[in-house]
Write an enzyme that holds these catalytic residues in place. Structure first.
Site, PDB file in Angstrom:
ATOM      1  N   GLU A 304       0.708  -1.120   0.448  1.00  0.00           N
ATOM      2  CA  GLU A 304      -0.065   0.174  -0.333  1.00  0.00           C
ATOM      3  C   GLU A 304       0.893   1.701  -0.033  1.00  0.00           C
ATOM      4  O   GLU A 304       1.720   1.628   1.244  1.00  0.00           O
ATOM      5  CB  GLU A 304      -0.773  -0.073   0.993  1.00  0.00           C
ATOM      6  CG  GLU A 304      -1.954   0.943   1.386  1.00  0.00           C
ATOM      7  CD  GLU A 304      -2.886   1.524   2.268  1.00  0.00           C
ATOM      8  OE1 GLU A 304      -3.068   2.510   2.659  1.00  0.00           O
ATOM      9  OE2 GLU A 304      -3.002  -0.235   3.338  1.00  0.00           O
ATOM     10  N   LYS A 437      -7.731 -15.230  15.708  1.00  0.00           N
ATOM     11  CA  LYS A 437      -8.446 -15.067  14.411  1.00  0.00           C
ATOM     12  C   LYS A 437     -10.374 -14.954  14.303  1.00  0.00           C
ATOM     13  O   LYS A 437     -10.270 -14.860  13.255  1.00  0.00           O
ATOM     14  CB  LYS A 437      -8.131 -16.023  13.471  1.00  0.00           C
ATOM     15  CG  LYS A 437      -5.997 -16.472  14.079  1.00  0.00           C
ATOM     16  CD  LYS A 437      -5.386 -17.770  13.356  1.00  0.00           C
ATOM     17  CE  LYS A 437      -3.960 -17.885  13.304  1.00  0.00           C
ATOM     18  NZ  LYS A 437      -3.831 -19.277  13.212  1.00  0.00           N
ATOM     19  N   ASP A 513       1.884 -14.915  12.049  1.00  0.00           N
ATOM     20  CA  ASP A 513       0.559 -15.248  11.710  1.00  0.00           C
ATOM     21  C   ASP A 513      -0.195 -14.052  11.223  1.00  0.00           C
ATOM     22  O   ASP A 513      -0.281 -13.346  12.275  1.00  0.00           O
ATOM     23  CB  ASP A 513       0.511 -16.018  12.781  1.00  0.00           C
ATOM     24  CG  ASP A 513      -0.984 -17.071  12.272  1.00  0.00           C
ATOM     25  OD1 ASP A 513      -1.888 -16.629  11.381  1.00  0.00           O
ATOM     26  OD2 ASP A 513      -1.490 -17.659  13.077  1.00  0.00           O
ATOM     27  N   HIS A 609      -3.234  10.162  -1.996  1.00  0.00           N
ATOM     28  CA  HIS A 609      -3.462   8.651  -2.766  1.00  0.00           C
ATOM     29  C   HIS A 609      -3.151   8.958  -4.441  1.00  0.00           C
ATOM     30  O   HIS A 609      -2.788   7.927  -4.845  1.00  0.00           O
ATOM     31  CB  HIS A 609      -4.426   8.762  -1.811  1.00  0.00           C
ATOM     32  CG  HIS A 609      -3.822   7.307  -0.782  1.00  0.00           C
ATOM     33  ND1 HIS A 609      -3.894   6.309  -0.723  1.00  0.00           N
ATOM     34  CD2 HIS A 609      -4.458   7.665   0.762  1.00  0.00           C
ATOM     35  CE1 HIS A 609      -2.948   5.694   0.205  1.00  0.00           C
ATOM     36  NE2 HIS A 609      -3.517   6.369   0.789  1.00  0.00           N
TER      37      HIS A 609
END
Length: 620
Positions: A304, A437, A513, A609
């Site tokens: 990004e 998660k 992770d 951006h």
């Protein structure tokens, strides 16, 4: 000849007699004043002309003070400095006792000139000691400040006091960022008069020195060099900066690849199956960021655009504050919650009560810890749903993230429970109350992994100059976006601007992770205006799940990124490296929050951006 000598001797004697007569004629107060004056003169003479062993205190910086022993100092035996401290006590006590004694019998001594003279002489000697020697014992002299009696006189000039804090790097110059599109305009960007062609002709080390000495900015390298060479030069720059923090022999970026490379043999059986290749991700380095009184550099793997540059701007603003970022770990424990099923709800209730009894928890703790060298069972929170019981076990896991550790220990606890409750059935080792998660209120309220709170105060002039907005606008934007907006959306742990952005980028770079960014990104960002008009910001992250050993942390590139932070592998104190990594992630998140909120407050996000994330198609 003898007549001459007698005449001379007689003359000296006459002068001495006249001097004594003059002294006798002086009032006692004037005589005492003369004695005190001579005492002060002698004392200052002694202090100014002290021995050869002079200690020079050199102020190097607000962070580091060095003491150097003069090269002319003697290499012989040093004074016994502790004796001065005892002499101080004795002399002060004697002086005070004499004053008290004189005051108690003042009438008697004032009428007795000889006794008064004794006291005056004695007090003068006390003053001589106080002026000449009393302060010496207060000098901070240690064994390291003194030259060893075994060292030669030619080698006594050396730095002897180590810095008590890490060297702090000054805030880095901001790269063009999302909130300030003007920063990438065509104005002059370098301080050097060297032309681009001359720079290209230099070797990489020389170009790196231009950046290190402030003649170029590191984010401008691609404007002068091709992209591949710019990366090579930037690695030299970062290696130099990191070496000043971690040691010159620390080659942090050695194993962070710049070309296609991956040891598939190391991947097999540990990180991935059915391997067909790998996806390279660019890694940017944010820093220096002042965190808990030391400078840190933070690797971020992302695709990004603007993310690293924006986080860098936030890090700069934080480091420009008086204290930088201050982070604290408030909880540390990974969790696993097996789903157990009993024959009846009553049996489930009995099991819950049994686990909550201290003596029985001690048995569970012993069973759990028999399976691990570092793991420690810290708690057990059973929750009942009918015949089901969810046993949320909380484990300290050292420098590992700890999922394998807590799972193995949980099985040992279940085996113990079966001895007490034969009807117990294990439905699932993970009963989803861990919670792993998935967005969950239990992680938001009770924490999982490391619970961290980090804060900083940004001076209002830094908000204006670096963040290009005002304190009031940022506080207003945070209230209505992060707090009210998130509440209206019914979010769990999402009271922030983009915490997940930074958490995920650091996770990818350091071998964490990546799926655990779900709960690790739980964050509430709070902004307030201080009484002085400055900006106070904090990020509270209750469930950061990180480790510095095991899993992806063993891969060379990820290990290199951990090494750059200074947390690779296990710490000297179990858990210290993992805790530091958690504070680094939280501080980086706060830097990212700060910069994005400034962009939103200034309403420059979209245009920046569009400019920085829309590269023109390459010509074929």
């Amino acid at each position: 000849m003898s007549a001459t000598i007698d005449s001379t001797t007689s003359t000296i004697g006459m002068k001495l007699d006249a001097f004594v007569s003059n002294l006798d004629s002086l009032p006692s107060t004037q005589l005492y004043g003369i004695i005190v004056g001579l005492t002060v003169l002698i004392s200052f003479t002694l202090l100014a002309g002290g021995g050869g062993g002079v200690v020079d205190v050199v102020g190097v910086s607000p962070i580091m003070v060095e003491k150097k022993v003069s090269a002319n100092s003697s290499a012989g035996p040093q004074p016994k400095w502790f004796v001065l401290k005892w002499l101080n006590v004795i002399f002060v006590a004697a002086f005070l006792l004499s004053v008290i004694h004189f005051s108690w019998h003042a009438q008697t001594y004032l009428n007795d000139s000889s006794s008064s003279l004794y006291f005056l002489v004695g007090w003068s000697l006390f003053l001589c000691y106080f002026f000449g020697f009393f302060g010496i014992s207060f000098v901070d002299i240690t064994d390291e400040d003194l030259v060893s009696s075994n060292s030669s006189a030619s080698a006594v000039s050396e730095t002897t006091t180590k810095p008590k804090k890490s060297v702090l790097h000054p805030p880095a110059a901001s790269a063009p960022v999302c909130s300030d599109p003007v920063s990438s305009s065509s104005r002059a960007t370098t301080n050097t008069t060297t032309s681009k062609d001359d720079i290209k002709a230099m070797d990489n080390d020389a170009i790196a020195q231009l950046v290190l000495t402030g003649q170029m900015k590191d984010h401008e390298l691609e404007k002068v060099l091709d992209a591949f060479r710019a990366v090579d030069v930037r690695r030299i720059i970062m290696q130099d900066r990191l070496s000043s923090l971690l040691g010159k022999d620390t080659h942090c970026l050695k194993n962070l690849p710049v070309g296609p490379s991956l040891d598939y043999a190391q991947v097999h059986g540990a990180n991935c199956e059915i391997v067909v290749g790998y996806v390279p991700l660019p890694v940017g380095m944010v820093g220096p960021l002042t965190l808990n009184d030391e400078s840190v550099y933070i690797p971020m793997a992302t695709t990004e655009g603007c993310l690293v540059a924006s986080t860098q701007r936030g890090a700069k603003a934080i480091s420009q504050g008086k204290l930088g970022a201050v982070a604290t770990i408030v909880r540390d424990g990974i969790t696993r919650a097996p789903c157990l099923r009993m024959n009846s709800a009553k049996e489930a209730a009995l099991l819950k009560l049994w686990c909550e009894t201290p003596i029985h928890f001690a048995s569970m703790k012993a069973a759990f810890e028999s399976t691990t060298s570092f793991g420690k069972l810290k708690g057990c929170n059973p929750t009942i749903a009918g015949r089901n019981i969810y046993l949320r076990l909380i484990c300290f896991s050292g420098d590992a993230m700890g999922m394998n550790m807590v799972s193995k220990g949980s099985l040992a606890v279940i085996d113990l429970l079966r001895l007490q409750f034969p009807s117990l059935q294990l439905v699932a080792l993970s009963g989803n109350m861990c919670t792993d998660k998935k967005a969950a209120a239990t992680n938001w309220l009770e924490g999982r992994g490391k619970s961290v709170v980090v804060e900083a105060i940004i001076p209002q002039k830094v908000v204006r100059a670096t963040l290009k907005t005002t304190v009031a606008k940022m506080v207003h934007t945070n209230l209505h976006k992060n707090l009210i907006g998130s509440a209206m959306a019914g979010t769990i742990g999402g009271f922030n601007a983009h915490a997940s952005n930074i958490v995920t980028a650091v996770f990818l770079a350091t071998g964490q992770d990546p799926a655990q960014n779900v709960e690790s990104s739980n964050c509430i960002t709070l902004l307030e205006e201080t009484e002085d008009g400055d900006l106070w910001i904090s990020c509270t992250m209750p469930s950061l799940e990180v480790g510095t050993v095991g899993g992806g942390t063993s891969l060379p590139a990820q290990a290199a990124c951990l090494k750059a932070i200074g947390v690779q592998g296990g710490g000297v104190v179990p858990g210290a490296n993992a805790r530091k990594l958690a504070t680094v992630v939280a501080a980086a998140t706060m830097a990212g929050e700060l910069s994005l909120l400034a962009a939103l407050a200034a309403n420059t996000l979209v245009q920046a951006h569009m400019k920085h994330n829309r590269k023109a198609p390459s010509k074929k």
